[in-house]
Structure formats: C-alpha cells, structure tokens
Design a protein around this motif. Structure first.
Motif, PDB file in Angstrom:
ATOM      1  N   ARG A   3      54.179   9.643  54.378  1.00 18.11           N
ATOM      2  CA  ARG A   3      53.602  10.933  53.932  1.00 18.11           C
ATOM      3  C   ARG A   3      52.789  10.718  52.671  1.00 18.11           C
ATOM      4  N   THR A   4      51.629  11.337  52.631  1.00 16.70           N
ATOM      5  CA  THR A   4      50.779  11.308  51.433  1.00 16.70           C
ATOM      6  C   THR A   4      50.194  12.706  51.265  1.00 16.70           C
ATOM      7  N   PRO A   5      49.623  12.969  50.086  1.00 17.39           N
ATOM      8  CA  PRO A   5      48.937  14.260  49.937  1.00 17.39           C
ATOM      9  C   PRO A   5      47.879  14.454  51.025  1.00 17.39           C
ATOM     10  N   ARG A   6      47.217  13.361  51.388  1.00 14.57           N
ATOM     11  CA  ARG A   6      46.152  13.477  52.390  1.00 14.57           C
ATOM     12  C   ARG A   6      46.697  13.838  53.764  1.00 14.57           C
ATOM     13  N   THR A   7      47.800  13.191  54.175  1.00 14.55           N
ATOM     14  CA  THR A   7      48.331  13.546  55.496  1.00 14.55           C
ATOM     15  C   THR A   7      48.805  14.993  55.499  1.00 14.55           C
ATOM     16  N   LEU A   8      49.235  15.482  54.334  1.00 17.21           N
ATOM     17  CA  LEU A   8      49.701  16.872  54.266  1.00 17.21           C
ATOM     18  C   LEU A   8      48.559  17.857  54.499  1.00 17.21           C
ATOM     19  N   VAL A   9      47.416  17.610  53.881  1.00 15.87           N
ATOM     20  CA  VAL A   9      46.326  18.591  53.977  1.00 15.87           C
ATOM     21  C   VAL A   9      45.277  18.222  55.027  1.00 15.87           C
ATOM     22  N   GLY A  10      45.365  17.007  55.589  1.00 13.70           N
ATOM     23  CA  GLY A  10      44.432  16.608  56.642  1.00 13.70           C
ATOM     24  C   GLY A  10      43.016  16.386  56.153  1.00 13.70           C
ATOM     25  N   GLY A  11      42.145  16.051  57.077  1.00 16.38           N
ATOM     26  CA  GLY A  11      40.721  15.878  56.767  1.00 16.38           C
ATOM     27  C   GLY A  11      40.445  14.610  55.990  1.00 16.38           C
ATOM     28  N   GLY A  12      39.296  14.581  55.349  1.00 15.82           N
ATOM     29  CA  GLY A  12      38.903  13.412  54.568  1.00 15.82           C
ATOM     30  C   GLY A  12      37.750  13.789  53.670  1.00 15.82           C
ATOM     31  N   PRO A  13      37.534  13.012  52.609  1.00 13.23           N
ATOM     32  CA  PRO A  13      36.472  13.358  51.654  1.00 13.23           C
ATOM     33  C   PRO A  13      35.080  13.205  52.272  1.00 13.23           C
ATOM     34  N   SER A  14      34.145  14.027  51.793  1.00 14.95           N
ATOM     35  CA  SER A  14      32.779  13.943  52.313  1.00 14.95           C
ATOM     36  C   SER A  14      32.104  12.660  51.842  1.00 14.95           C
ATOM     37  N   GLN A  29      37.050   9.944  45.137  1.00 14.02           N
ATOM     38  CA  GLN A  29      36.721  10.778  46.293  1.00 14.02           C
ATOM     39  C   GLN A  29      35.961  11.992  45.783  1.00 14.02           C
TER      40      GLN A  29
ATOM     41  N   GLY B  70      34.384  19.026  48.577  1.00 11.89           N
ATOM     42  CA  GLY B  70      34.058  17.624  48.841  1.00 11.89           C
ATOM     43  C   GLY B  70      35.261  16.783  49.244  1.00 11.89           C
ATOM     44  N   LEU B  71      36.469  17.223  48.858  1.00 12.48           N
ATOM     45  CA  LEU B  71      37.659  16.464  49.215  1.00 12.48           C
ATOM     46  C   LEU B  71      38.051  16.679  50.675  1.00 12.48           C
ATOM     47  N   GLY B  72      37.416  17.647  51.303  1.00 13.60           N
ATOM     48  CA  GLY B  72      37.550  17.816  52.751  1.00 13.60           C
ATOM     49  C   GLY B  72      38.959  18.042  53.257  1.00 13.60           C
ATOM     50  N   ASP B  74      41.519  19.831  55.356  1.00 12.25           N
ATOM     51  CA  ASP B  74      41.520  20.783  56.474  1.00 12.25           C
ATOM     52  C   ASP B  74      42.562  21.877  56.283  1.00 12.25           C
ATOM     53  N   ARG B  75      43.647  21.537  55.603  1.00  9.11           N
ATOM     54  CA  ARG B  75      44.755  22.499  55.486  1.00  9.11           C
ATOM     55  C   ARG B  75      45.170  22.671  54.019  1.00  9.11           C
ATOM     56  N   ALA B  78      48.572  24.068  53.080  1.00  9.06           N
ATOM     57  CA  ALA B  78      49.832  23.327  53.191  1.00  9.06           C
ATOM     58  C   ALA B  78      50.483  23.138  51.823  1.00  9.06           C
ATOM     59  N   LEU B 171      48.158  17.692  42.005  1.00  4.63           N
ATOM     60  CA  LEU B 171      48.337  17.535  43.454  1.00  4.63           C
ATOM     61  C   LEU B 171      47.452  18.518  44.212  1.00  4.63           C
ATOM     62  N   LEU B 175      44.815  15.951  45.008  1.00  9.07           N
ATOM     63  CA  LEU B 175      45.579  15.254  46.057  1.00  9.07           C
ATOM     64  C   LEU B 175      46.146  13.931  45.552  1.00  9.07           C
ATOM     65  N   ALA B 201      54.324  15.963  49.913  1.00 16.06           N
ATOM     66  CA  ALA B 201      53.155  15.092  49.776  1.00 16.06           C
ATOM     67  C   ALA B 201      53.547  13.614  49.709  1.00 16.06           C
ATOM     68  N   GLY B 202      54.833  13.309  49.872  1.00 16.92           N
ATOM     69  CA  GLY B 202      55.226  11.917  50.012  1.00 16.92           C
ATOM     70  C   GLY B 202      56.009  11.332  48.851  1.00 16.92           C
TER      71      GLY B 202
END
Lengths: 104, 480
Positions: A3-14, A29, B70-72, B74-75, B78, B171, B175, B201-202
C-alpha cells in the motif's frame, strides 16, 4: 506491504521532472510541493537553526511554523511545504537566517 | 498550480484603476476552507457579489486539502471524510465564478483588514512573487480556521517528529509519508483520522497515543446523544483502527522522542488525571516518525486586529464571541468555522451558510439554527474532554526547547517566571525571545502561556504573514 499513497488515490502524475537538491537529483511529480518531493526521497531535514545548527524540516505542513525554510533558485526563506516544485528548480539547504551572504 | 507573476500583478477587483474605482463587492470572504467556501457560494446564491480570498492554491482549506490536478489522483476522496460536501460546493464555486458572481483569488494571504468609511479594505500578499493586492468590500467574513496546538517534549524538534495535522496535510496534498512506522500521538479526535489515513496509505502505525480519557465525554452524554452523526463518524474511525490492528492507548502520552539525526523511538508513559506521567510506566516504542498534536487553536489575528471580542472555549483556547447569526462584536465583520471555537468541518459548513444568509439579510431557518446549536454543544464537550491537563509541563526537561524558532529552552522560561516575575506569555517573550521568531508564537504560544500560569491570550499579531517592506511603504498614510 504494497500500500502506498498512490495506490490509495489511484491515477498517476501528468509529468515528472528533476529537481536539484544540494547537488542530488530528485524526482518531482507535477503538483507536489518542494517539501513533498523531499519527503518522497526520504529526506526529512534540510535546514539548520541559527543558534545551534540543529537540523529541521517540515513540521506543521501548512505554512504556520516556518521550520521548513529552504533556498529555492537562490531565494532564501521559502516555505518548502507551500512552494510548488517546478521543472529545473535548484533547491539548497539553508543555514541560519539564509542571509549569510549579506553579512547580517 | 503554479501561477505566473502576471496572474498576481493585477490588483483586486475593487481596486482603483485607470477606469476609476468600481463599486466595492458586497462581501469579502477570507479563507476557502469549509466555512468560507460554504459562505461564499451561499452568499452568491442569494445574489450578493462576493470576493473569496484564500492563502491556498486550491479551495478546501486544510480539511479538504487535496492533490494538485497535476498529481493525477483518480480518487482524492479516498483520503477524506465527507468529500461530497466539498465537491458540491466546489462545483457551485466554479459556476458562480463563471457567472461573475464570485471572484475567487487563490494564493492571496490577507495580512490585515482595516475600516474604510462604510466599507473595509483588505490587504493581501499574492502568489509566490508576493505582489501587493488591495481590495474593498462592504462586509467581511473571516473564515481563517485554525492551526495545530503543540505541547513540547524532549526531542520534539528532531526530524521525523511532525505535526499530526502536518502529516495529514502532506499526505493529502503531496501523497507522501514522513516514515514507514509512524506513531500518532497527542489529543483529540483528529488523531484517529490521521492514524486511519496514514495506515490506509501504507504506513505502519504501532499506536495511537491519546492523552485524554474518552471517559471525559461521559459528563456530556446529552450532547453526544443529540449528535448521532458525530458518533457514527467516531465509529467509522474506530473500526478503521481495529481493522488495521492499531492500538489506541488512552490517558497516555509521548513524553520524549529519541534519535540523533532523526527520530528512532519514542517514550510513551501513562498519565494521571492531570496529565502527569505516572512513574514506572514509561516504555519505548521504535518508530521512524511521530505525528503529534494536541488539537487545534483558532487563528484569530485578523479578527483581534479589528477589535473583535473573544471568549474562552472549553479547551482553554481563545475563540471569537459570535451571535446566533455569526456576527462578531464589530458591526460589518462576520466569522464562521473554527474561529468561533474548534468544531469540525460539518459545523463550519453550516456556520458559513448561516453567516452568508445573515449578511444577505435573510432569516436563519430554525432547522439550521438547531443543527448549529447541537454541533456547538458537541464541540464544547469534545473541547472539555481533550483540554490539556496542567501536568503536561512535567514532560519538559530544563533543556527542552519550547520555542522552536528562537530555541528557547524550558529552563529559561521557568527562570523568567520564577525569578524575574513574568506572569504572562507577553512578558516571557520580552525576557526570553520565546515567540519572537518566524512563527510569531503560533507553535509555542499555548505552551509558554501554560508555563507562565495563564490561559493563552487571543492572538495579537499586527501582520498575519510576512509582508515585504515595500508593501508597507506603499500604503497611503492613515487618516489622523
């Protein structure tokens, strides 16, 4: 534990880009503050205090405590938790008041 | 979102320009957190012309703080509780902006508000270039929120020791986490939310260390029972901790952080009723970060600068004295949200709406007034339960820095009080420099006041943020 902050919120930086910190290259990022880029690289301290030279970094995270002061592109006393990281930024640690070169 | 200097070069919408002064907007709202955002969209919906100024780059304040586009993410929801309440107001803000009813000025830090005939003048520092921005408005609503209350302890200046709200803010917006194993400590319901989101968040959270006993709520059963929504929220946070096997230690505190370059462990001790560590109960918990905070304190400098009356809230902090329609004691100045006493986002949203209706001259529906009263009662019960006990000062060693900016240790403050006769934080400041540094006492103020034997005084800071001297030099001379 994946688990990471990124997996929690999904997506990816532009976009991702390089930020230079005291000679190191760190990946930023798009949309992160300078403090977030440093935390992301595992760096928690980037300033030393005026009196005792003690290490400090981001503490309040919202711009109230001024512990995270940093020099950005030669401009001292910037709050790293508020300043967005931009492509090509050069960030340097700050000693004391950040005005050492002024001799004050 | 980076803004160019040119975005900020233009003065506020009501400033005089070559075309001559335009009429002042009806309402300036300072702060785009839950209270200010709700107020702005409600006022615009009632036909007022509104300017919304906010120090942040995006609306939402600290509670609804979220990543830049820009950090994109999606959720982004959460990381939040009650995101829909924000999303609907943000959509309304954009629609009102589009229609020209709201002028939204992000990255504008208002540093003072002064009377200007029948209206008010607001001075702000805008954007990374710190441009001067000045605008007038006929009424002002201060929704400046709060910041975290910190009680010092040995090691609290070590890297890796961060504010609980600070960890949450970093956070939510960036993130990122301060470490892999994060102890969460202090007092107040925010800790449960912080622990839950760090774990989601891990991060591993070995323990949540709460100085108060939840038994403190027992004396306030009616206020609890009248707020089923708040109880449900608490249950949500509680079950999240259980699910992630996070220990909740109540009536315990982190009394020291250990490490050389960064935190490596903390000492946790049981507390007595007055928050004094109980001898023989100390134990170490290894960790690489500590997120710590003792609740929130209202941010009042703009209001006290205008002379708005304050009251003492149940947690000992100064808050604005407000009437049922969110008026301060100064006619033309309204306030909503945490400035009136820390009570959470739901209450802030509601108060923003009530204030906007009052500014527009509309009656406040009984249902809204009732909800406000219930949530305020809950906030007071919560404040009383988590109010710092007097014994916390036993955590301090003589060489523990209390003022982080000026590096003033507890011993020097105690000397100012015991030997030099200081009886309040202001005198301590003059004798020791505690509170005289960059943060202007925001971090050490409550602690210094406690060491001086008083409740904290309301904020008195003539400037609410650093202001370039050139802006002060350019101000027109004051009348008289």
């Amino acid at each position: 534990m994946s688990r990471t902050p990124r997996t929690l919120v999904g997506g990816g930086p532009s976009a991702t880009y390089v930020l230079r910190f005291d000679g190191r290259e760190l990946t930023a990022q798009a949309g992160q503050s300078i403090a977030a880029v440093l935390w992301g690289a595992g760096i928690l301290a980037w300033r030393t205090t005026r009196e005792r030279g003690a290490p400090r970094g981001a503490f309040c995270g919202i711009g109230s405590c001024y512990d995270c002061l940093v020099t950005v592109n030669g401009r001292p006393n910037q709050r790293a938790c508020l300043v967005p990281a931009r492509p090509g930024d050069t960030v340097t640690t700050q000693e004391g008041t950040g005005h050492a070169e002024l001799g004050v | 979102m980076p803004s160019s200097a040119s975005d900020h070069a233009a003065p506020g919408p009501a400033a005089s320009g070559p075309a001559g002064p335009r009429p002042a907007p009806d309402l300036a709202v300072v702060g785009a957190g839950p209270a200010g955002l709700a107020a702005a969209v409600t006022a615009a919906g009632l036909g007022l012309r509104v300017v919304l100024l906010d120090a942040g780059e995006r609306p939402g304040g600290q509670y609804y703080r979220h990543p830049a586009p820009g950090l994109g993410a999606d959720r982004p929801e959460a990381l939040h509780h009650g995101w829909a309440a924000f999303a609907s107001r943000e959509a309304a803000l954009r629609a009102h902006e589009e229609a020209g009813r709201i002028t939204y000025l992000p990255a504008h830090h208002v540093w003072t508000v002064v009377p200007d005939g029948p209206a008010w003048t607001l001075h702000a520092v805008a954007g990374p270039e710190e441009a001067a921005a000045t605008l007038r408005a006929r009424a002002v609503l201060l929704a400046t929120g709060s910041y975290e209350r910190q009680l010092p302890f040995p090691g609290w200046t070590l890297p890796g020791v961060v504010g609980a709200g600070g960890a949450q803010a970093m956070l939510k917006s960036g993130l990122v986490l301060p470490g892999k194993r994060v102890v969460v400590a202090g007092s107040g319901p925010l800790l449960l939310a912080v622990a839950g989101s760090l774990a989601a968040a891990g991060a591993r959270v070995p323990a949540v260390v709460e100085a108060a006993a939840y038994g403190g709520y027992v004396g306030h059963v009616p206020a609890l029972l009248r707020n089923p929504g708040k109880l449900a929220e608490a249950a949500t946070y509680g079950s999240a901790l259980l699910r992630r096997h996070i220990r909740l230690l109540t009536r315990h505190a982190v009394t020291a952080a250990h490490g050389t370059d960064r935190v490596e462990a903390v000492t946790v001790a049981r507390l007595d009723r007055d928050w004094r560590p109980v001898p023989g109960t100390a134990r170490r918990i290894p960790c690489d970060a500590l997120a710590v905070g003792h609740g929130l304190v209202p941010q009042l400098e703009l209001a006290t600068g205008l002379g708005c009356a304050t009251r003492r809230s149940a947690d000992g902090a100064a808050a604005l004295a407000l009437d049922a329609e969110q008026r301060t004691s100064v006619p033309g100045i309204w306030s909503a949200g945490e400035t009136g006493g820390v009570g959470g986002a739901q209450l802030a949203l509601l108060e923003g709406e009530i204030a906007a209706r009052a500014v527009a001259g509309r009656p406040v529906p009984a249902a809204l007034a009732g909800r406000r009263a219930r949530l305020r009662a809950f906030a007071e019960a919560m404040g009383a339960a988590h109010r710092p006990g007097a014994g916390w000062t036993d955590w301090l060693r003589e060489d523990t820095d209390v003022c982080r900016c000026e590096e003033v240790p507890a011993g020097r403050i105690r000397e100012a009080v015991a030997d030099l006769g200081a009886r309040d934080a202001r005198t301590v400041k003059l004798l020791t420099r505690a509170g005289m540094g960059w943060c202007q006492g925001r971090m050490c103020g409550p602690a210094v006041a406690a060491l001086a034997g008083e409740d904290p005084a309301p904020d008195r800071r003539p400037l609410s943020c650093p202001v370039p001297l050139r802006h002060l030099a350019e101000l027109p001379p004051a009348d008289g």
